[in-house]
Design a protein around this motif. Structure first.
Motif, PDB file in Angstrom:
ATOM      1  N   ASP A 101       0.850  -1.187   0.000  1.00 36.57           N
ATOM      2  CA  ASP A 101       0.000   0.000   0.000  1.00 36.57           C
ATOM      3  C   ASP A 101       0.893   1.247   0.000  1.00 36.57           C
ATOM      4  OD1 ASP A 101      -1.753   2.080   0.395  1.00 36.57           O
ATOM      5  OD2 ASP A 101      -2.898   1.087   1.978  1.00 36.57           O
ATOM      6  N   GLN A 165      -2.912  10.975  15.297  1.00 36.68           N
ATOM      7  CA  GLN A 165      -3.379   9.622  15.019  1.00 36.68           C
ATOM      8  C   GLN A 165      -3.084   8.606  16.128  1.00 36.68           C
ATOM      9  OE1 GLN A 165      -1.593   9.219  10.942  1.00 36.68           O
ATOM     10  NE2 GLN A 165      -3.711   8.889  10.341  1.00 36.68           N
ATOM     11  N   TRP A 265      -8.640   7.835  18.105  1.00 38.41           N
ATOM     12  CA  TRP A 265      -9.323   6.611  17.697  1.00 38.41           C
ATOM     13  C   TRP A 265     -10.512   6.895  16.785  1.00 38.41           C
ATOM     14  CZ3 TRP A 265      -7.953   1.712  17.797  1.00 38.41           C
ATOM     15  CH2 TRP A 265      -8.912   0.709  17.680  1.00 38.41           C
ATOM     16  N   THR A 267     -10.892   9.182  14.592  1.00 39.68           N
ATOM     17  CA  THR A 267     -10.512   9.570  13.227  1.00 39.68           C
ATOM     18  C   THR A 267      -9.554   8.585  12.555  1.00 39.68           C
ATOM     19  OG1 THR A 267      -8.683  10.919  14.092  1.00 39.68           O
ATOM     20  CG2 THR A 267     -10.806  12.015  13.737  1.00 39.68           C
ATOM     21  N   SER A 268      -8.888   7.729  13.334  1.00 44.04           N
ATOM     22  CA  SER A 268      -7.801   6.916  12.768  1.00 44.04           C
ATOM     23  C   SER A 268      -7.918   5.426  13.078  1.00 44.04           C
ATOM     24  CB  SER A 268      -6.452   7.434  13.280  1.00 44.04           C
ATOM     25  OG  SER A 268      -6.295   8.805  13.021  1.00 44.04           O
ATOM     26  N   GLU A 269      -9.080   4.960  13.495  1.00 43.55           N
ATOM     27  CA  GLU A 269      -9.226   3.554  13.898  1.00 43.55           C
ATOM     28  C   GLU A 269      -8.782   2.599  12.792  1.00 43.55           C
ATOM     29  OE1 GLU A 269     -12.748   0.337  15.165  1.00 43.55           O
ATOM     30  OE2 GLU A 269     -13.176   2.504  15.147  1.00 43.55           O
ATOM     31  N   GLU A 270      -9.245   2.806  11.565  1.00 38.51           N
ATOM     32  CA  GLU A 270      -8.914   1.887  10.468  1.00 38.51           C
ATOM     33  C   GLU A 270      -7.420   1.942  10.134  1.00 38.51           C
ATOM     34  OE1 GLU A 270     -10.961  -0.405   9.358  1.00 38.51           O
ATOM     35  OE2 GLU A 270     -12.332   0.415  10.875  1.00 38.51           O
ATOM     36  N   THR A 271      -6.839   3.127  10.193  1.00 40.91           N
ATOM     37  CA  THR A 271      -5.401   3.261   9.933  1.00 40.91           C
ATOM     38  C   THR A 271      -4.584   2.501  10.973  1.00 40.91           C
ATOM     39  OG1 THR A 271      -5.660   5.422   8.874  1.00 40.91           O
ATOM     40  CG2 THR A 271      -3.483   4.908   9.790  1.00 40.91           C
ATOM     41  N   LYS A 273      -5.540  -0.027  12.826  1.00 45.07           N
ATOM     42  CA  LYS A 273      -5.723  -1.477  12.659  1.00 45.07           C
ATOM     43  C   LYS A 273      -4.873  -2.003  11.503  1.00 45.07           C
ATOM     44  CE  LYS A 273     -10.351  -1.916  14.699  1.00 45.07           C
ATOM     45  NZ  LYS A 273     -11.793  -2.218  14.454  1.00 45.07           N
ATOM     46  N   ALA A 274      -4.745  -1.197  10.446  1.00 44.40           N
ATOM     47  CA  ALA A 274      -3.907  -1.611   9.317  1.00 44.40           C
ATOM     48  C   ALA A 274      -2.432  -1.683   9.731  1.00 44.40           C
ATOM     49  CB  ALA A 274      -4.078  -0.622   8.159  1.00 44.40           C
ATOM     50  N   ASP A 277      -2.002  -4.920  11.767  1.00 41.89           N
ATOM     51  CA  ASP A 277      -2.037  -6.123  10.927  1.00 41.89           C
ATOM     52  C   ASP A 277      -0.730  -6.311  10.156  1.00 41.89           C
ATOM     53  OD1 ASP A 277      -4.583  -6.736  11.761  1.00 41.89           O
ATOM     54  OD2 ASP A 277      -5.574  -5.777  10.036  1.00 41.89           O
TER      55      ASP A 277
END
Length: 281
Positions: A101, A165, A265, A267-271, A273-274, A277
């Motif tokens: 990415d 973030q 969290w 605003t940046s939860e998905e970031t 988690k990425a 991972d």
């Protein structure tokens, strides 16, 4: 210390006498004179004056020391300690884009990054980061620098953060702290719940209550098994939201921690988690 034919043994002893002071206090000492010749001339003049005083005066030792204490000494200037090796710039300026990415950059740890990697106590690891994040300083007492290669307690490998973030850190724990079995896998240590009960304080910065653990999962990457955690930690020093991922390799358990406060969290939860991972040893 490189020898200079123009400097006597006494001069070297005078020069070395500053080392114990600088090793105790993290300050650099330097004479106010800009040239080494002026430092030597100052010392020679000081030594000559004391020699003449002793030879010309038959004064009791106490009186001589009293006079010596009143004599002017070369000026000592205290300077700031050198900055940490952590880079105070955005990681996007020196890390390569992530192959998976390109909106992220890839951090791959190497022996030049931490004392444990140089000692071979931790296997290299990698993870992605948003390019705007910066590397944070790790205090020497937390870095494991003082105890390698045989540390008895966990230490912090690296830290990165972004005020908008969140932050991440890699914590390493000696395997023997968790099990007596050499080269144990993470399954050998126990269940995900058992592992986080032991390492939880290194996620939160203080304590971890069982009810703060919201979710656990197990992930297999090749022959390496990872335990993953989602935690809601309202009293944690690291943040009210924590994600963690752990694995065992060699003689070390490596714990990757992603932390955020409520605002970060949202605003940046998905970031975040990425980022979690992507961690791999």
């Amino acid at each position: 210390m490189k020898c200079d034919p123009g400097v006597s043994t006494m001069d070297k002893r005078h020069e070395m006498a500053t080392f114990p002071f600088t090793s105790i206090f993290p300050l650099t000492l330097s004479y106010s004179s800009s040239s080494s010749s002026s430092k030597l001339s100052t010392f020679h003049a000081f030594r000559a004056s004391t020699s003449e005083y002793v030879s010309s005066q038959h004064t009791p030792r106490r009186e001589f020391l009293k006079g010596l204490a009143l004599m002017p000494l070369p000026l000592v200037v205290l300077r700031e300690p050198p900055p940490s090796h952590a880079r105070e710039v955005e990681v996007g300026s020196f890390l390569p884009p992530s192959p998976s990415d390109p909106s992220f950059v890839l951090f791959t740890a190497s022996p030049k990054d931490t004392p444990a990697l140089r000692a071979g106590n931790v296997q290299p690891y990698k993870f992605i980061l948003p390019p705007t994040w910066k590397q944070a300083r790790v205090a020497n007492i937390l870095s494991g620098n003082y105890c390698q290669p045989k540390c008895a307690e966990p230490w912090v490998e690296v830290k990165f953060e972004d005020e908008k973030q969140g932050k991440v850190q890699v914590v390493a724990s000696p395997l023997i702290r968790l099990t007596n079995k050499p080269n144990a896998t993470i399954e050998d240590i126990g269940s995900p719940e058992k592992l986080i009960a032991s390492l939880g304080p290194f996620v939160t910065g203080n304590t971890l209550d069982p009810e703060e653990l919201l979710e656990t999962s197990v992930e297999k990457l090749g022959d390496q098994t990872y335990y993953k955690y989602v935690l809601e930690t309202p009293y944690a020093l690291t943040g009210t939201h924590n994600l963690a991922k752990a694995t065992a390799k060699g003689n070390t358990v490596v714990l990757f921690v992603v932390s955020a406060n409520d605002k970060q969290w949202q605003t940046s939860e998905e970031t975040l988690k990425a980022v979690l991972d992507s961690f791999e040893v």
